[in-house]
Design a protein around this motif. Structure first.
Motif, short mmCIF file in Angstrom:
data_model
loop_
_atom_site.label_atom_id
_atom_site.label_comp_id
_atom_site.label_asym_id
_atom_site.label_seq_id
_atom_site.Cartn_x
_atom_site.Cartn_y
_atom_site.Cartn_z
N TRP A 96 42.91 29.16 42.89
CA TRP A 96 43.24 30.27 42.00
C TRP A 96 42.11 31.30 41.92
CZ3 TRP A 96 42.21 25.27 40.44
CH2 TRP A 96 41.09 25.08 39.64
N ILE A 97 40.91 30.93 42.35
CA ILE A 97 39.82 31.90 42.37
C ILE A 97 40.11 33.01 43.38
CG2 ILE A 97 37.34 32.20 42.79
CD1 ILE A 97 37.96 30.72 40.20
N TRP A 98 40.78 32.67 44.48
CA TRP A 98 41.19 33.72 45.42
C TRP A 98 42.14 34.71 44.75
CZ3 TRP A 98 38.98 35.12 49.71
CH2 TRP A 98 38.27 34.19 50.49
N ASP A 99 43.10 34.21 43.97
CA ASP A 99 44.02 35.10 43.26
C ASP A 99 43.25 36.01 42.31
OD1 ASP A 99 46.83 34.06 44.01
OD2 ASP A 99 45.77 32.24 43.46
N ASN A 100 42.29 35.44 41.62
CA ASN A 100 41.48 36.22 40.69
C ASN A 100 40.70 37.31 41.43
OD1 ASN A 100 40.67 35.69 37.61
ND2 ASN A 100 38.90 36.56 38.68
N PHE A 101 40.12 36.94 42.57
CA PHE A 101 39.34 37.89 43.37
C PHE A 101 40.19 39.08 43.81
CE2 PHE A 101 38.28 39.38 47.64
CZ PHE A 101 37.00 39.88 47.43
N PHE A 102 41.35 38.80 44.39
CA PHE A 102 42.17 39.90 44.90
C PHE A 102 42.70 40.79 43.78
CE2 PHE A 102 42.30 37.38 48.83
CZ PHE A 102 42.04 38.40 49.76
N ASN A 103 42.98 40.20 42.64
CA ASN A 103 43.36 41.02 41.49
C ASN A 103 42.22 41.93 41.07
OD1 ASN A 103 45.35 41.42 39.08
ND2 ASN A 103 43.37 41.04 38.12
N GLN A 104 40.99 41.42 41.12
CA GLN A 104 39.83 42.21 40.68
C GLN A 104 39.51 43.35 41.63
OE1 GLN A 104 36.49 39.89 39.29
NE2 GLN A 104 35.02 41.40 40.04
N ILE A 105 39.66 43.13 42.94
CA ILE A 105 39.30 44.20 43.89
C ILE A 105 40.44 45.18 44.14
CG2 ILE A 105 37.65 42.69 45.07
CD1 ILE A 105 39.69 42.70 47.46
N GLU A 106 41.65 44.88 43.66
CA GLU A 106 42.79 45.73 43.99
C GLU A 106 42.59 47.21 43.65
OE1 GLU A 106 47.04 46.10 42.12
OE2 GLU A 106 47.08 44.42 43.54
N PRO A 107 41.97 47.56 42.51
CA PRO A 107 41.76 48.99 42.23
C PRO A 107 40.98 49.72 43.33
CG PRO A 107 41.37 47.70 40.25
CD PRO A 107 41.51 46.73 41.38
N VAL A 108 40.10 49.00 44.03
CA VAL A 108 39.34 49.59 45.14
C VAL A 108 40.06 49.36 46.46
CG1 VAL A 108 37.25 49.26 46.53
CG2 VAL A 108 37.08 49.57 44.06
N ALA A 109 40.47 48.11 46.72
CA ALA A 109 41.01 47.74 48.03
C ALA A 109 42.38 48.33 48.31
CB ALA A 109 41.07 46.22 48.14
N SER A 110 43.07 48.82 47.29
CA SER A 110 44.35 49.50 47.50
C SER A 110 44.15 50.97 47.84
CB SER A 110 45.23 49.37 46.25
OG SER A 110 44.59 49.98 45.13
N GLN A 111 42.91 51.47 47.73
CA GLN A 111 42.61 52.88 48.00
C GLN A 111 41.88 53.09 49.32
OE1 GLN A 111 41.26 55.44 44.55
NE2 GLN A 111 40.60 53.44 43.83
N VAL A 112 41.02 52.13 49.69
CA VAL A 112 40.24 52.25 50.92
C VAL A 112 40.30 50.92 51.65
CG1 VAL A 112 38.68 53.97 49.93
CG2 VAL A 112 38.06 51.56 49.81
#
Length: 650
Positions: A313-329
């Motif tokens: 579940w830490i992977w799920d937490n990580f991708f949720n946290q980076i989404e504001p950046v990783a969805s843009q660049v």
């Protein structure tokens, strides 16, 4: 008569029933609309409250008491001593419902042998007090964990995301939020518990269903244009609308944000230590991206990605946290020890006994390999049921920079597939098109940290890889693993190269920089004096030009003429070290003053725009979030014509 018999037996029946706890627990809301939404846990009726009373998070709800996602002590509420209180935390969508359970834990039950990664005793579950109803997420709300990546092909952008059921999903995209008239399909992949190689990843305490991973490619993109997109399906729901600026192969400008060892932060304690400082790293990078306007950029995370270490579940937490950046660049990665290493990994030469251990928590590279899809097709078999490990080494051009990513966890010695790839790639770079070459890997070739265990791998990197770097005139070599920032002079075999400012002969040696300071707060000491290993005195060798213990990230800005590299501190979002490299390979001395030279526009209008434009807006929204160890190393040196050794007093 039967009634009288029942009444006479009632006292006995009551004795046989378990006691009814007066403790009550409730959770609101019962249904959340999106991942990361807050939920409030309220409780009352706790008799003789203790500071060890705790509430556990469980998903799925049928998990055993010991297999929680995380826990919080009720003493986090200001009213806990009165037997009631509330705690509000965000919840990440794990594609199954949550349940909360309250337990009493006594001091006599503390088991020092049962502790978390941070050596805190894990709470006991012998005395349950109350459990909540299940809560979940709305159906038809669309996918989660959206992130982009370059494919290595012009006119393309990859997008990946997760759904709970793997149903057919699409990417709709176009030049405006109301003109998303192009559609791309996605392929679906997933991994199973049996694919994991060791505990806790393949054990019920660490395993949770990872969902279905979708991978689609947006094609026929015009160069350097802003596109809007959303992902999902009519039957499963659509995501919100995101946007990005497409790669421009004709542009000579390059903007990148680079770091290693970031991890993720959780609002609860769990079996492993999480990284609170990662929040600030993402915050400041997002500020910089907003300031770019319509310029494309890149994020580079060089190993030790989520620090899940087998707790999925830490992977799920990580991708949720980076989404504001990783969805843009585009968000690019290379593999680190905490994604991969396990006892039976295929390449484990005798000299590496102190290096490759259990840091991957039994994941053996599987989540890393499937949750990301980097350019190229590098892979290595795992020699188990697990799929081959991917995303090991690859390269691409962006603006005036050729980026090369390598793996320090798999074979890189002369004669290996990776060595041959690195050699061929460096020899084929068109320096007229991309005058700067940036190599990135996880474990550093150079460091003055006291990382004794990694000495054998550094020796092999110096023997096998450094000659390639020097011969091909690599501009920058960036490394993680050591959770600090350290910049070296242009190096070859531990020797600083001449700069050529006074007419002397000089060569374009690589500048090595360690950038593993993005979130993980385990800090090694610097190297002590050779003859005084136990004294807390850590002299800074001449080759080490700047080193600091503050969390942060780096940013790169390059044109055809010059590359500027800067270290930004998390506690203030300001530049603390910067230097420049000309297209010829000549390195200009840096400004260590921390006086806002970047913000004053001395190193290019694009970088200046970062701090001038967005910092005011972002600082208004984010008020000084800094948690963890901060050791700031300010340097005062003139912009002279020679290297100025800067001493550290960490």
């Amino acid at each position: 008569m039967n009634h009288l018999l029942l009444l006479s037996l009632l006292p006995l029946l009551l004795l046989l029933l378990p006691p009814i706890s007066p403790t009550q627990i409730s959770v609101s809301p019962k249904t959340l609309s999106k991942s990361g939404d807050p939920v409030t846990i309220q409780w009352s009726g706790i008799d003789d409250p203790s500071s060890l009373d705790w509430v556990g998070l469980y998903s799925p709800p049928n998990s055993s008491d010991d297999h929680f996602i995380g826990y919080l002590f009720l003493s986090n509420s200001s009213t806990w001593q009165s037997g009631y209180g509330s705690i509000t935390i965000p919840l990440i969508n794990l594609r199954s419902n949550y349940q909360f359970r309250i337990f009493r834990w006594t001091a006599s039950e503390i088991d020092p042998k049962r502790h978390d990664h941070d050596h805190n005793s894990l709470p006991g579950t012998k005395h349950p007090l109350a459990e909540s109803e299940g809560i979940g997420f709305e159906s038809g709300r669309g996918p989660d964990q959206v992130h982009l990546a370059l494919t290595g092909q012009e006119g393309e952008m990859r997008v990946m995301f997760v759904t709970h059921d793997g149903r057919e999903s699409f990417v709709r995209y176009g030049r405006g939020p109301d003109r998303m008239d192009q559609v791309a399909g996605t392929r679906v992949d997933r991994y199973e518990r049996e694919d994991m190689c060791d505990s806790p990843a393949n054990h019920s305490v660490g395993w949770r269903d990872p969902g279905f991973i979708h991978d689609g490619v947006m094609t026929s993109l015009k160069k350097g244009k802003r596109y809007y997109y959303k992902v999902g399906s009519d039957s499963g729901g659509w995501s919100i609308t995101y946007n990005f600026v497409s790669h421009d192969g004709d542009s000579s400008e390059t903007v990148a944000f680079l770091f290693g060892d970031m991890g993720t932060a959780t609002p609860y304690s769990t079996f492993i230590r999480t990284q609170d400082e990662s929040i600030s790293t993402i915050k400041w990078i997002n500020r910089d991206i907003q300031a770019l306007g319509d310029k494309p950029a890149l994020v580079s995370h060089i190993g030790d990605i989520s620090y899940a270490r087998g707790y999925s579940w830490i992977w799920d937490n990580f991708f949720n946290q980076i989404e504001p950046v990783a969805s843009q660049v585009p968000y690019h990665v290379c593999i680190g020890n905490h994604e991969y290493d396990w006892p039976l990994q295929p390449w484990k030469p005798d000299w590496s006994y102190s290096i490759y251990g259990t840091d991957g928590g039994g994941e053996c590279g599987v989540p890393y390999s499937l949750r990301f899809n980097m350019p190229g097709n590098s892979s290595e078999p795992t020699a188990t049921r697990a799929p081959a490990t991917r995303n090991l080494y690859y390269s691409f051009d962006m603006g005036s920079v050729h980026f090369l990513y390598i793996s320090t966890e798999t074979n890189f010695l002369q004669g290996s597939s990776q060595y041959n790839f690195i050699k061929q790639d460096l020899e084929s770079v068109d320096r007229k098109k991309t005058p700067f070459v940036v190599v990135q890997g996880h474990r550093p070739m150079y460091t003055t940290s006291n990382e004794i265990r990694d000495a054998p791998i550094r020796e092999r990197m110096l023997e096998h890889l450094e000659p390639l770097f020097v011969k091909s005139k690599v501009t920058l070599a960036l490394w993680g693993h050591v959770h600090r920032y350290e910049r070296f002079c242009p190096l070859n075999n531990f020797t600083c190269g001449a700069l050529g400012f006074h007419g002397e002969d000089w060569k374009a040696f690589p500048v090595h920089v360690v950038i593993g300071m993005a979130g993980q707060d385990w800090q090694p000491i610097w190297e002590p004096r050779e003859n005084h290993p136990t004294d807390p005195i850590f002299p800074q060798p001449l080759r080490s030009m700047y080193r600091g213990g503050e969390f942060g990230y780096t940013r790169l800005f390059a044109t055809k003429e010059k590359l500027t590299f800067s270290y930004v501190g998390n506690h203030d979002g300001e530049v603390h070290d910067t230097f420049e490299i000309l297209a010829s390979g000549q390195v200009l001395n840096g400004n260590w003053g921390g006086d806002g030279a970047i913000a004053k526009g001395k190193v290019g209008s694009t970088i200046s725009l970062y701090v001038k434009g967005a910092s005011v807006l972002m600082l208004g929204a984010f008020i000084g979030y800094v948690i963890g160890f901060i050791s700031r190393a300010r340097r005062e040196a003139a912009l002279g014509k020679t290297w100025t050794p800067v001493k550290s007093e960490e």
